[in-house]
Design a protein around this motif. Structure first.
Motif, mmCIF file in Angstrom:
data_model
loop_
_atom_site.group_PDB
_atom_site.id
_atom_site.type_symbol
_atom_site.label_atom_id
_atom_site.label_comp_id
_atom_site.label_asym_id
_atom_site.label_seq_id
_atom_site.Cartn_x
_atom_site.Cartn_y
_atom_site.Cartn_z
ATOM 1 N N ALA A 257 0.817 -1.216 0.000
ATOM 2 C CA ALA A 257 0.000 0.000 0.000
ATOM 3 C C ALA A 257 0.848 1.262 0.000
ATOM 4 O O ALA A 257 0.493 2.257 -0.649
ATOM 5 C CB ALA A 257 -0.926 0.004 1.215
ATOM 6 N N LYS A 265 8.882 -0.129 -5.170
ATOM 7 C CA LYS A 265 7.820 0.349 -6.066
ATOM 8 C C LYS A 265 7.879 -0.364 -7.413
ATOM 9 O O LYS A 265 6.848 -0.735 -7.973
ATOM 10 C CB LYS A 265 7.937 1.860 -6.251
ATOM 11 N N HIS A 269 4.873 -2.672 -8.942
ATOM 12 C CA HIS A 269 4.243 -2.287 -10.207
ATOM 13 C C HIS A 269 4.091 -3.464 -11.156
ATOM 14 O O HIS A 269 3.232 -3.438 -12.042
ATOM 15 C CB HIS A 269 5.058 -1.173 -10.877
ATOM 16 N N SER A 272 0.553 -4.928 -11.230
ATOM 17 C CA SER A 272 -0.569 -4.054 -11.570
ATOM 18 C C SER A 272 -0.542 -3.679 -13.042
ATOM 19 O O SER A 272 0.519 -3.558 -13.654
ATOM 20 C CB SER A 272 -0.515 -2.786 -10.713
ATOM 21 N N LEU A 274 -1.631 -0.810 -13.964
ATOM 22 C CA LEU A 274 -1.664 0.647 -13.992
ATOM 23 C C LEU A 274 -0.425 1.250 -14.639
ATOM 24 O O LEU A 274 -0.434 2.401 -15.056
ATOM 25 C CB LEU A 274 -1.821 1.192 -12.564
ATOM 26 N N ARG A 298 -2.551 9.182 -11.484
ATOM 27 C CA ARG A 298 -2.672 7.824 -10.946
ATOM 28 C C ARG A 298 -3.139 7.953 -9.507
ATOM 29 O O ARG A 298 -2.499 8.616 -8.696
ATOM 30 C CB ARG A 298 -1.336 7.080 -11.012
ATOM 31 N N SER A 300 -4.160 6.026 -5.988
ATOM 32 C CA SER A 300 -4.007 4.767 -5.269
ATOM 33 C C SER A 300 -4.685 4.880 -3.913
ATOM 34 O O SER A 300 -4.562 5.886 -3.216
ATOM 35 C CB SER A 300 -2.518 4.427 -5.085
ATOM 36 N N TYR A 301 -5.423 3.847 -3.562
ATOM 37 C CA TYR A 301 -6.148 3.869 -2.292
ATOM 38 C C TYR A 301 -6.116 2.488 -1.666
ATOM 39 O O TYR A 301 -5.997 1.470 -2.340
ATOM 40 C CB TYR A 301 -7.599 4.341 -2.465
ATOM 41 N N ILE A 337 -6.550 -3.428 -2.159
ATOM 42 C CA ILE A 337 -5.776 -2.229 -2.462
ATOM 43 C C ILE A 337 -6.158 -1.830 -3.878
ATOM 44 O O ILE A 337 -6.137 -2.663 -4.781
ATOM 45 C CB ILE A 337 -4.262 -2.483 -2.377
ATOM 46 N N GLY A 339 -6.382 0.977 -7.335
ATOM 47 C CA GLY A 339 -5.681 1.999 -8.102
ATOM 48 C C GLY A 339 -6.458 2.328 -9.363
ATOM 49 O O GLY A 339 -7.139 1.472 -9.929
ATOM 50 N N THR A 340 -6.359 3.583 -9.775
ATOM 51 C CA THR A 340 -7.051 4.050 -10.970
ATOM 52 C C THR A 340 -6.164 5.057 -11.693
ATOM 53 O O THR A 340 -5.505 5.878 -11.052
ATOM 54 C CB THR A 340 -8.385 4.739 -10.602
#
Length: 375
Positions: A257, A265, A269, A272, A274, A298, A300-301, A337, A339-340
Motif C-alpha cells: 500500500a 515500487k 508495479h 498491476s 496501472l 494515478r 491509489s487507495y 488495495i 488503483g485508478t
C-alpha cells in the motif's frame, strides 16, 4: 524458532560484486575493479546494517533483483558458506556455533532447480534423511500432498523417476523436493525461487501447499523470490533486498500500500496494470492524448477507502470530469488495495480542489501528464 538475519556494512568486495551483477555481468572482477580504480565508474559507499527478523510460524518473503543477495543468503543460513560480516542467528544463537548436522536437520531447503537422482521416488525422498523408515518417507510424501499421486503409479514409491526426474511432471518433482525437505521435520523451510519454473496452475497449487504446511504444522517459511504476485499470495511480511542490503521491510499489506523505496515500487508495479499508461504516453496513444487544461493522474487507495465511491463523489462535488483509463483492485492479505489512472478535466481551480480533497481522503495522487497552462 526465531531466525534473524543481519547484513553488516558492505566492504569494497561486496560493493564490487553488486556492481558487476547489476551493471556489467560480462566483466571479470579484475576488469571491473580496474574501471573503478581508473574512475571510469563508481560504486556506492558502505551503508549501515539492517536486520530482517523472522518470527516462529511466520511466512516471510525476501525479494529483490537478480544479484541482490537473496540466494546467497539462502546458502548462508544452513552454512553452506559462513558469513564474513554480519550474523545469522536462530533463537539468538549464531549459526556458526550450531553443529552443522543439527542446523541442517532443523532447516529444509526447496530450490528452483530440483535435483532428483536417477532412482526411485522413495530414495529421492529419503535422501533428505538417509535413516528414514518407509513409514517416515510415506509421512513426508503425505505432508507434501504427493501420496495420492504415488499410490496411483503402478510401482508406487518404487517408481523410477528418470535422470533428474524427467519422468515426473514439474509439480511432482517439486513435491518430491518438498517431501525430501520435510523428512527431517524442519522448523524452518527455505524456498529459493521454488515456483519460478512452474506454470501458473502448478505455482498456485505449490503456494497453497506451502500455506497449508505453515498453518497446520507451524513451519516457519522464508520465501526467496522476485515475484511480488507470489508474495501477496501467502506471505505475512516481506523484506526487500538490493545490493546485499535489506532496504525495506514490513507487513505485506503495508509495503504494497505504501512502498517507500524505488526498488520496492518497481517490484510492486509488476503486479498491476496501472503502469501500462507510461507505455501508452510514450507511444502517443490516442487514449492518453490530452486537451488543454487536462491532466492524467494515478490514484491509489487502500483498505479504508477503496470501497467508497470516491470518483463519482469528486466529480459531483467539484464539477470535474474523471475519465478512467485503467482501474485495478488487488487483494493483499484478504484486504483490497485499489488503483485508478484517469484523465481529469475541468476548471483549473476546481481540479486543484479535487486533488486536495483526494489527498485529504488518504488517496495517493500522482500526476503523470499535465496539459494545464502556466503550470
Amino acid at each position: 524458532m526465531t531466525l534473524e538475519l543481519t547484513v553488516k556494512t558492505e566492504d569494497a568486495g561486496t560493493r564490487l560484486d553488486a556492481f558487476i551483477a547489476a551493471h556489467a555481468p560480462e566483466l571479470t572482477r579484475s576488469q571491473a575493479a580496474r574501471l573503478i580504480e581508473e574512475g571510469a565508474v563508481t560504486v556506492g559507499s558502505a551503508r549501515p546494517a539492517k536486520s530482517a527478523r523472522v518470527a516462529p510460524g511466520e511466512t516471510v518473503a525476501l525479494v529483490g533483483p537478480s544479484g541482490g543477495g537473496k540466494s546467497t543468503l539462502c546458502q548462508l543460513v544452513p552454512r553452506f558458506y559462513d558469513v564474513s560480516s554480519g550474523s545469522i542467528t536462530l533463537d539468538g544463537l549464531d549459526v556458526r556455533r550450531i553443529r552443522q548436522r543439527d542446523l541442517r536437520r532443523s532447516i529444509g531447503i526447496v530450490q528452483q532447480d530440483v535435483f532428483l537422482f536417477a532412482d526411485t521416488i522413495r530414495e529421492n525422498i529419503r535422501y533428505g534423511r538417509p535413516d528414514a523408515t518407509d513409514a517416515e518417507v510415506e509421512q513426508a510424501a503425505r505432508k507434501a500432498e504427493l501420496l495420492e499421486d504415488i499410490q496411483a503409479m503402478p510401482d508406487g514409491f518404487d517408481t523410477y523417476v528418470g535422470e533428474r526426474g524427467t519422468l515426473l511432471s514439474g509439480g511432482q518433482k517439486q513435491r518430491v523436493a518438498i517431501a525430501r525437505a520435510l523428512a527431517n521435520d524442519p522448523q524452518v523451510l527455505l524456498c529459493d525461487e521454488a515456483t519460478s519454473a512452474l506454470d501458473p496452475q502448478t505455482t498456485k497449487a505449490i503456494l497453497h501447499l506451502l500455506k497449508q504446511l505453515n498453518e497446520t504444522l507451524g513451519i516457519t517459511i522464508v520465501l526467496i523470490t522476485h515475484e511480488m504476485a507470489v508474495v501477496k499470495e501467502i506471505c505475512d511480511r516481506v523484506a526487500v533486498m538490493e545490493y546485499g542490503r535489506v532496504v525495506e521491510q514490513g507487513e505485506v499489506f503495508t509495503v504494497f500500500a505504501e512502498p517507500k523505496q524505488d526498488i520496492t515500487k518497481s517490484f510492486i508495479h509488476t503486479t498491476s496494470n496501472l503502469q501500462k499508461v507510461e507505455a501508452l504516453i510514450a507511444e502517443d496513444s490516442p487514449v492518453t492524448r490530452l486537451q488543454p487544461g487536462e491532466l492524467i493522474v494515478r490514484l491509489s487507495y487502500v483498505q479504508r477507502n477503496v470501497n467508497e465511491p470516491i470518483i463519482s463523489a469528486v466529480s459531483q462535488m467539484f464539477n470535474v470530469s474523471l475519465n478512467i483509463i485503467f482501474a485495478d483492485i488487488t487483494i493483499v492479505q484478504d484486504s483490497p488495495i485499489g488503483g485508478t489512472v484517469a484523465i481529469i478535466s475541468g476548471e483549473r481551480k476546481q481540479i486543484t480542489k479535487a486533488i486536495e480533497y483526494l489527498i485529504e481522503k488518504n488517496v495517493g495522487v500522482e500526476v503523470i501528464k499535465d496539459a494545464r497552462a502556466d503550470r
